[in-house]
Design an enzyme around this catalytic site. Sequence first.
Site, short mmCIF file in Angstrom:
data_model
loop_
_atom_site.label_atom_id
_atom_site.label_comp_id
_atom_site.label_asym_id
_atom_site.label_seq_id
_atom_site.Cartn_x
_atom_site.Cartn_y
_atom_site.Cartn_z
N HIS A 108 0.83 -1.20 0.00
CA HIS A 108 0.00 0.00 0.00
C HIS A 108 0.87 1.26 0.00
O HIS A 108 0.62 2.21 -0.74
CB HIS A 108 -0.93 0.02 1.22
CG HIS A 108 -2.16 -0.79 1.06
ND1 HIS A 108 -2.17 -2.16 1.17
CD2 HIS A 108 -3.44 -0.42 0.80
CE1 HIS A 108 -3.40 -2.59 0.99
NE2 HIS A 108 -4.20 -1.55 0.76
N HIS A 147 1.75 -3.76 9.51
CA HIS A 147 3.13 -3.52 9.09
C HIS A 147 3.95 -2.94 10.22
O HIS A 147 3.44 -2.18 11.05
CB HIS A 147 3.20 -2.55 7.91
CG HIS A 147 2.79 -3.16 6.62
ND1 HIS A 147 3.55 -4.08 5.96
CD2 HIS A 147 1.68 -2.99 5.87
CE1 HIS A 147 2.94 -4.45 4.85
NE2 HIS A 147 1.78 -3.81 4.78
#
Length: 171
Positions: A108, A147
């Site tokens: 992303h 993440h």
Amino acid sequence: MNILQNIHAFDVQTFSWCMARKHRAKLTSMGRAVSFTADGPLYAALAMILWFTGYHTLVLIMVLGFTLERILYLILKRGFKRNRPADALDNFNSFIIPSDQFSFPSGHTSGAFFVAYCVSEWFPGLNMMLYLWAMNVGLSRIFLGVHFPTDTVIGALLGSACAATMIGVLA
């Protein structure tokens, strides 16, 4: 191997600091919306709008650049096989279900910085807004718990490098 352990320890410490923030629930809620803006279908819609408004070179750069970025992203993802925070840390669950197993690098974030770089080359007046959005995408991925910080830093570098390469070759 010691350097990787040190990086991971720093990542865990920074990640834990983010998760301990007082307003984390609000940041997580906002993070879902920001993260959604970096999903692939919206990039396709942007490319179509740019194509129909005459920015053919930009669209070509974006298509070829995203192809390069996704190839490198998959090589890194499958090569490093870094576990996501929910799999690497005891008693932690992410706030969303990630689309794949591994966390390094953040796709992303990579995509967001790729788009920010490419579009800001054609529309420099949007530079600040685009990079602020891309940074928020990276932060949202951390606050959503999918993440570690270095995943997003490397994602930002990957996306930016692919954009710079394609612009250098095709523009």
